[in-house]
Design a protein around this motif. Structure first.
Motif, PDB file in Angstrom:
ATOM      1  N   HIS A 258       0.812  -1.215   0.000  1.00 50.11           N
ATOM      2  CA  HIS A 258       0.000   0.000   0.000  1.00 50.11           C
ATOM      3  C   HIS A 258       0.849   1.269   0.000  1.00 50.11           C
ATOM      4  O   HIS A 258       0.620   2.196   0.781  1.00 50.11           O
ATOM      5  N   VAL A 259       1.843   1.290  -0.887  1.00 52.34           N
ATOM      6  CA  VAL A 259       2.577   2.527  -1.131  1.00 52.34           C
ATOM      7  C   VAL A 259       1.827   3.319  -2.199  1.00 52.34           C
ATOM      8  O   VAL A 259       0.834   2.848  -2.762  1.00 52.34           O
ATOM      9  N   HIS A 260       2.290   4.537  -2.490  1.00 52.41           N
ATOM     10  CA  HIS A 260       1.519   5.430  -3.349  1.00 52.41           C
ATOM     11  C   HIS A 260       2.415   6.153  -4.352  1.00 52.41           C
ATOM     12  O   HIS A 260       3.638   6.171  -4.216  1.00 52.41           O
ATOM     13  N   VAL A 261       1.769   6.755  -5.324  1.00 51.14           N
ATOM     14  CA  VAL A 261       2.433   7.726  -6.184  1.00 51.14           C
ATOM     15  C   VAL A 261       2.281   9.082  -5.513  1.00 51.14           C
ATOM     16  O   VAL A 261       1.169   9.582  -5.331  1.00 51.14           O
ATOM     17  N   SER A 262       3.399   9.649  -5.094  1.00 53.63           N
ATOM     18  CA  SER A 262       3.394  10.960  -4.439  1.00 53.63           C
ATOM     19  C   SER A 262       4.819  11.494  -4.435  1.00 53.63           C
ATOM     20  O   SER A 262       5.751  10.818  -4.883  1.00 53.63           O
ATOM     21  N   ASP A 263       5.004  12.687  -3.897  1.00 51.48           N
ATOM     22  CA  ASP A 263       6.338  13.275  -3.815  1.00 51.48           C
ATOM     23  C   ASP A 263       7.084  12.856  -2.553  1.00 51.48           C
ATOM     24  O   ASP A 263       8.216  13.302  -2.326  1.00 51.48           O
ATOM     25  N   ALA A 264       6.476  12.006  -1.740  1.00 53.06           N
ATOM     26  CA  ALA A 264       7.104  11.592  -0.484  1.00 53.06           C
ATOM     27  C   ALA A 264       8.354  10.761  -0.751  1.00 53.06           C
ATOM     28  O   ALA A 264       8.429  10.011  -1.730  1.00 53.06           O
ATOM     29  N   GLN A 265       9.321  10.865   0.139  1.00 56.92           N
ATOM     30  CA  GLN A 265      10.587  10.149  -0.009  1.00 56.92           C
ATOM     31  C   GLN A 265      10.401   8.637  -0.067  1.00 56.92           C
ATOM     32  O   GLN A 265      11.163   7.937  -0.734  1.00 56.92           O
ATOM     33  N   ALA A 266       9.413   8.121   0.645  1.00 54.98           N
ATOM     34  CA  ALA A 266       9.213   6.673   0.709  1.00 54.98           C
ATOM     35  C   ALA A 266       8.227   6.160  -0.337  1.00 54.98           C
ATOM     36  O   ALA A 266       7.942   4.962  -0.378  1.00 54.98           O
ATOM     37  N   ASP A 267       7.698   7.040  -1.178  1.00 54.41           N
ATOM     38  CA  ASP A 267       6.765   6.634  -2.228  1.00 54.41           C
ATOM     39  C   ASP A 267       7.461   6.653  -3.586  1.00 54.41           C
ATOM     40  O   ASP A 267       8.688   6.662  -3.675  1.00 54.41           O
ATOM     41  N   PHE A 268       6.670   6.654  -4.637  1.00 54.63           N
ATOM     42  CA  PHE A 268       7.201   6.642  -5.997  1.00 54.63           C
ATOM     43  C   PHE A 268       6.555   7.764  -6.801  1.00 54.63           C
ATOM     44  O   PHE A 268       5.407   8.142  -6.557  1.00 54.63           O
ATOM     45  N   GLN A 269       7.298   8.257  -7.784  1.00 54.20           N
ATOM     46  CA  GLN A 269       6.807   9.380  -8.575  1.00 54.20           C
ATOM     47  C   GLN A 269       6.396   8.986  -9.998  1.00 54.20           C
ATOM     48  O   GLN A 269       5.597   9.684 -10.619  1.00 54.20           O
ATOM     49  N   TRP A 270       6.944   7.878 -10.503  1.00 56.06           N
ATOM     50  CA  TRP A 270       6.690   7.496 -11.891  1.00 56.06           C
ATOM     51  C   TRP A 270       6.477   5.993 -12.028  1.00 56.06           C
ATOM     52  O   TRP A 270       6.973   5.211 -11.217  1.00 56.06           O
ATOM     53  N   MET A 271       5.763   5.626 -13.094  1.00 56.36           N
ATOM     54  CA  MET A 271       5.565   4.230 -13.458  1.00 56.36           C
ATOM     55  C   MET A 271       6.059   4.016 -14.885  1.00 56.36           C
ATOM     56  O   MET A 271       5.687   4.774 -15.796  1.00 56.36           O
ATOM     57  N   LEU A 272       6.885   2.990 -15.072  1.00 56.04           N
ATOM     58  CA  LEU A 272       7.388   2.635 -16.398  1.00 56.04           C
ATOM     59  C   LEU A 272       6.652   1.387 -16.877  1.00 56.04           C
ATOM     60  O   LEU A 272       6.596   0.384 -16.166  1.00 56.04           O
ATOM     61  N   HIS A 273       6.120   1.437 -18.090  1.00 57.60           N
ATOM     62  CA  HIS A 273       5.327   0.330 -18.638  1.00 57.60           C
ATOM     63  C   HIS A 273       6.016  -0.226 -19.880  1.00 57.60           C
ATOM     64  O   HIS A 273       5.905   0.337 -20.969  1.00 57.60           O
ATOM     65  N   PHE A 274       6.748  -1.315 -19.715  1.00 57.47           N
ATOM     66  CA  PHE A 274       7.478  -1.926 -20.826  1.00 57.47           C
ATOM     67  C   PHE A 274       6.529  -2.728 -21.720  1.00 57.47           C
ATOM     68  O   PHE A 274       5.502  -3.215 -21.265  1.00 57.47           O
TER      69      PHE A 274
END
Length: 274
Positions: A258-274
């Motif tokens: 249950h992590v998120h897309v956000s600007d937080a240090q422990a979250d993620f900012q981008w998703m790569l779709h190969f």
């Protein structure tokens, strides 16, 4: 050792027909859509070669098809093999999904494998016939279903630092996302530290957005040199689970939920779709 298919006696066949009724009280994931008919959007196993015999239909990845009743995924359709576990009993398949689907010899998406492109039908090869244990919907386009976490890392570097997040993500791209030659120089660019991966993806034509899907590579480009992880589950509230290396466990495998897309240090900012 793999289970060898045996011929059912009349009594055994009657028992096999009865077992699915017992298993109905504890049906596995995707059971609601599994009716023994190979519908559009499903990946289907057949008990016999040339898409004959009983059918077992799936709408997502399964890391272990299960070898015993009542918990295994079984053949649902009418015909030879009905009621038997799919694991180590399938001879052919039909891929009616929009994803390439990879069938594996071992559980946990490992061992020898065979790929089936969208729309393809055919017999399992000599290694996998009656030796099928798991299957994986490849690509990050969604629709593949949540995946059980498993540390299947081969510890290859592919040009990245050993046992770092980038090496693990590169392994998942190569083994699950249909890019077997992925490395630090893939696409003619240097992928480098995790914080650079979103830019490298854009430069090589990989889709970059903020939508988490199963099979996407999550990128954090705000934490030190960045971080990358593999998305293995997505929830209706937009949160997601990841598998990763070198985050909470130094140079080792770990998971987060249950992590998120956000600007937080422990979250993620981008998703790569190969």
């Amino acid at each position: 050792m793999k289970t060898i298919r045996t011929t059912l006696t009349v009594a055994g066949a009657a028992l096999a027909m009865a077992v699915p009724l017992i298993g109905a009280t504890s049906a596995p994931a995707f059971a609601a859509s599994r009716d023994g008919v190979c519908d559009s959007g499903e990946f289907c196993y057949y008990y016999n070669s040339n898409e004959a015999g009983s059918v077992s239909d799936f709408t997502g990845s399964v890391s272990d098809l299960g070898a015993t009743q009542p918990t295994c995924y079984d053949f649902k359709g009418a015909g030879a093999g009905q009621g038997l576990c799919v694991k180590n009993n399938a001879a052919s398949v039909w891929n009616r999904t929009g994803h390439t689907v990879r069938v594996y010899f071992n559980s946990g998406y490992s061992g020898a494998s065979q790929d089936f492109a969208p729309g393809a039908k055919g017999n399992l090869d000599a290694t996998l016939k009656n030796n099928d244990a798991s299957h994986q919907f490849l690509g990050g386009g969604g629709g593949g279903g949540n995946q059980s976490p498993v540390n299947d890392f081969d510890h290859g570097t592919r040009g990245f630092a050993a046992d770092n997040c980038t090496a693990f993500a590169a392994y998942r791209i190569a083994s699950r996302l249909g890019v077997p030659n992925f490395s630090n120089s893939w696409g003619g660019t240097t992928w480098g530290n995790a914080g650079n991966w979103a830019n490298a993806a854009r430069a090589t034509g990989v889709t970059v957005n903020t939508t988490p899907t199963v099979g996407a590579i999550a990128v954090n480009d705000v934490h030190k040199v960045g971080h990358v992880a593999y998305v293995n589950a997505v929830y209706s509230d937009g949160s997601f689970d990841v598998e990763e290396y070198n985050w909470n466990n130094p140079l080792a495998y770990g998971t987060r939920s249950h992590v998120h897309v956000s600007d937080a240090q422990a979250d993620f900012q981008w998703m790569l779709h190969f």
